[in-house]
Scaffold this motif. Structure first.
Motif, PDB file in Angstrom:
ATOM      1  N   TYR A 127      83.591 -55.148 -20.139  1.00 28.13           N
ATOM      2  CA  TYR A 127      82.810 -53.965 -19.780  1.00 28.13           C
ATOM      3  C   TYR A 127      83.647 -52.685 -19.713  1.00 28.13           C
ATOM      4  CZ  TYR A 127      79.567 -57.608 -18.250  1.00 28.13           C
ATOM      5  OH  TYR A 127      78.736 -58.697 -18.200  1.00 28.13           O
ATOM      6  N   THR A 128      84.924 -52.759 -20.026  1.00 33.15           N
ATOM      7  CA  THR A 128      85.783 -51.581 -19.937  1.00 33.15           C
ATOM      8  C   THR A 128      85.496 -50.604 -21.066  1.00 33.15           C
ATOM      9  OG1 THR A 128      87.536 -52.658 -21.202  1.00 33.15           O
ATOM     10  CG2 THR A 128      87.619 -52.890 -18.805  1.00 33.15           C
ATOM     11  N   PHE A 180      84.813 -47.951 -16.760  1.00 32.84           N
ATOM     12  CA  PHE A 180      83.766 -48.838 -17.254  1.00 32.84           C
ATOM     13  C   PHE A 180      82.618 -48.033 -17.840  1.00 32.84           C
ATOM     14  CE2 PHE A 180      85.899 -51.188 -13.831  1.00 32.84           C
ATOM     15  CZ  PHE A 180      86.272 -52.329 -14.515  1.00 32.84           C
ATOM     16  N   GLU A 200      86.752 -52.614  -8.836  1.00 30.70           N
ATOM     17  CA  GLU A 200      86.900 -52.431 -10.283  1.00 30.70           C
ATOM     18  C   GLU A 200      87.945 -53.380 -10.881  1.00 30.70           C
ATOM     19  OE1 GLU A 200      86.512 -50.064  -8.119  1.00 30.70           O
ATOM     20  OE2 GLU A 200      84.640 -49.136  -8.828  1.00 30.70           O
TER      21      GLU A 200
END
Length: 438
Positions: free
Chosen positions: A365-366, A284, A358
Motif C-alpha cells: 500500500y506504499t 501510503f 504506519e
C-alpha cells in the motif's frame, strides 16, 4: 465513418498488420491469435485464416503489475455489440490504492469452456502463475471458467462474487432477513463469527442453510479466505468497472475497439502518474490512509493488556477478546491477516507501546509501490496508413449464436432499484407523481 475507419470486414483484414505495429511499438507485449489455420504467438508465413480469438497483454501493464500489484486477479466477460458479436474477456488486478488495474483482454467468439481455457493459459504464461500457489482469482461463477481454473490452476484460491451468489440464492430464498444474514456470513472475518450467523440462518430457514452449505465456504466468506494475497474483496467490481469504461468501444468494429481500449489504458497510466504529484510525501495511498484513520478511531473502544514478547490480549467494549501478535502481524479477528492493514485491536496494542501504526502496514500500500505499478508506459502508435504490411489478410468470423435464450421482454428491474424509485416518487408532489407515472 466507413471511409475513415473502413468496413467491419476491412478492419478484420488489417489485424495482422495491427499485431506487427503493436509489438513493434510496445516491446514485451503479448498479442496472440487463434484462427482456423493456426493457434500460436508467431505469425506463420501464408497463414491468414478466419478470425476466432485475439489476446492482448500490453508490456506497460505487464511490467507494472509484476512490480507493484498483489497476486489477485478478477476475471469476467462482456458482450460485444458489432454485427459479428462475440465477447471480450478481461483480467483485472488491484493497485495499492485498491483501484482496478487492467492487465489483459481478449476478443473471443463466445464465453465457453475452450475460450476460457485458451485465455487463462496465455494469462498464466504471461504472469508466471504456474499452478496458482499464492494467487487468488475472483469471478462470477461462469460454468466454463470454474472447470478451467480447477483443471489448470489447482492451487489457486478461486473466490466467487457474493453479489452474483446472492442473485442465485434469492431465486429460492428471498427476503431482507436472509439477504442480510448471507452478507453477514460473507463479511465474517473469523470462523467463529461465521458459524454463529450460519446457525441463525438454519434456525430461520433450514433450506437456505442447506443451499449455502453446498457452496464451499472457501469460495465466498472471508473467514475461510487465504491471507497471501493481502485482499479481502468479496465483489468482482473491478472487472465491472473496466467493462463500464470501455462500453463505447464495445459498440465499434474489432480494430477500432482494440485501439479505443489501448488509448484508454495509455491515458489512464499517465493520469495516475499525474495524480501522484498532488500526494506530496505521503507514505501510503489516499484510500489506505482513510482506512487507517477509521481504525484509529475504533481503537478507542479497545483495552489492551501486554503479556510480553509482542503478544497482547485485547478486550472490546462488548466484552469480546482477541489475541494480537505484533511480531507476526496477526489478530484473532483475522482482519489484519487478510488485508495487511492493522485493525483497531492491533492499533490499540501499538498505541500502548508507543509504536507507529504506519510501520505495521503492508508495503503493497506504499506510495513507492504504487509508483512502481504505474511506472510502465503504453507507447503511442501510428495510423493504419503507415503500418508495416505483413502481406496477410484475416477473414472475418462466422456469426455464432451467443449462449442463453434470446431476450424478448424488457429486463425486470432489481428489487432494490424498484424500492429506491418508489421512495423517490413518494418524496415528490402529487402533481409531479402523476407526471412520473404517466
Amino acid at each position: 465513418m466507413k471511409i475513415i475507419n473502413g468496413t467491419l470486414e476491412e478492419q478484420f483484414a488489417k489485424l495482422w498488420d495491427y499485431k506487427t505495429e503493436l509489438l513493434k511499438r510496445n516491446p514485451n507485449s503479448t498479442n496472440a491469435f487463434c484462427t482456423t489455420f493456426c493457434n500460436s504467438r508467431s505469425v506463420l508465413v501464408g497463414a491468414a485464416g478466419v478470425f476466432r480469438r485475439m489476446y492482448i497483454c500490453l508490456g506497460g501493464l505487464k511490467h507494472g503489475f509484476k512490480l507493484g500489484c498483489r497476486k489477485f486477479i478478477g476475471l469476467d466477460g462482456c458482450h460485444l455489440k458489432s454485427a459479428y458479436k462475440g465477447q471480450l474477456l478481461c483480467a483485472v488486478g488491484l493497485d495499492g490504492n485498491n483501484c482496478m488495474f487492467p492487465i489483459a483482454y481478449a476478443v473471443v467468439e463466445a464465453e465457453r469452456l475452450d475460450s476460457w481455457r485458451w485465455f487463462v493459459a496465455l494469462l498464466a504464461e504471461d504472469f508466471e502463475i504456474g499452478l496458482g500457489d499464492g494467487w487468488s482469482f475472483i469471478s462470477d461463477r461462469q460454468k466454463g471458467l470454474l472447470t478451467v481454473v480447477e483443471e489448470m490452476l489447482p492451487m489457486v484460491e478461486h473466490r466467487y462474487c457474493v453479489r452474483h451468489l446472492h442473485n442465485n440464492f434469492k431465486g429460492k430464498y428471498g427476503g431482507r432477513s436472509l439477504k442480510d444474514k448471507l452478507w453477514a456470513c460473507a463479511r465474517a472475518a473469523n470462523i467463529e463469527a461465521f458459524e454463529v450467523v450460519m446457525t441463525n440462518i438454519k434456525e430461520e430457514n433450514e433450506g437456505a442453510w442447506k443451499w449455502l452449505t453446498e457452496v464451499p465456504f472457501h469460495h465466498w466468506t472471508r473467514s475461510h479466505f487465504k491471507t497471501e494475497s493481502r485482499c479481502d474483496l468479496l465483489l468482482n467490481n473491478m472487472c465491472e468497472s473496466f467493462n463500464r469504461c470501455i462500453l463505447g468501444a464495445r459498440e465499434q468494429g474489432v480494430l477500432i475497439m482494440l485501439e479505443m481500449i489501448r488509448e484508454y489504458l495509455m491515458r489512464r497510466l499517465q493520469s495516475k502518474r499525474d495524480d501522484m504529484v498532488s500526494w506530496g510525501d505521503n507514505r501510503f495511498t489516499p484510500k489506505i490512509y482513510k482506512i487507517i484513520e477509521k481504525n484509529k478511531k475504533l481503537s478507542g473502544s479497545c483495552y489492551s493488556t501486554y503479556a510480553g514478547y509482542d503478544e497482547f490480549e485485547v478486550t472490546t467494549f462488548t466484552g469480546s477478546k482477541y489475541v494480537v501478535h505484533l511480531g507476526n502481524r496477526t489478530c484473532g479477528c483475522k482482519r489484519w491477516d487478510l488485508c495487511g492493514i492493522p485493525c483497531q485491536h492491533a492499533i490499540s496494542c501499538l498505541n500502548r507501546l508507543g509504536y507507529s501504526v504506519e510501520d505495521y502496514v503492508d508495503k503493497v500500500y506504499t506510495t513507492n509501490n504504487y509508483k512502481k505499478a504505474y511506472s510502465g508506459i503504453i507507447y503511442p502508435m501510428n495510423g493504419h496508413m503507415i503500418w508495416e504490411k505483413s502481406g496477410l489478410v484475416m477473414k472475418p468470423p462466422t456469426v455464432e449464436k451467443q449462449p442463453g435464450r434470446p431476450k424478448k421482454r424488457r429486463r425486470p428491474k432489481m428489487p432494490d432499484m424498484v424500492e429506491k424509485e418508489s421512495q423517490g416518487v413518494k418524496s415528490l408532489s402529487k402533481k409531479t407523481q402523476l407526471t412520473v407515472r404517466y
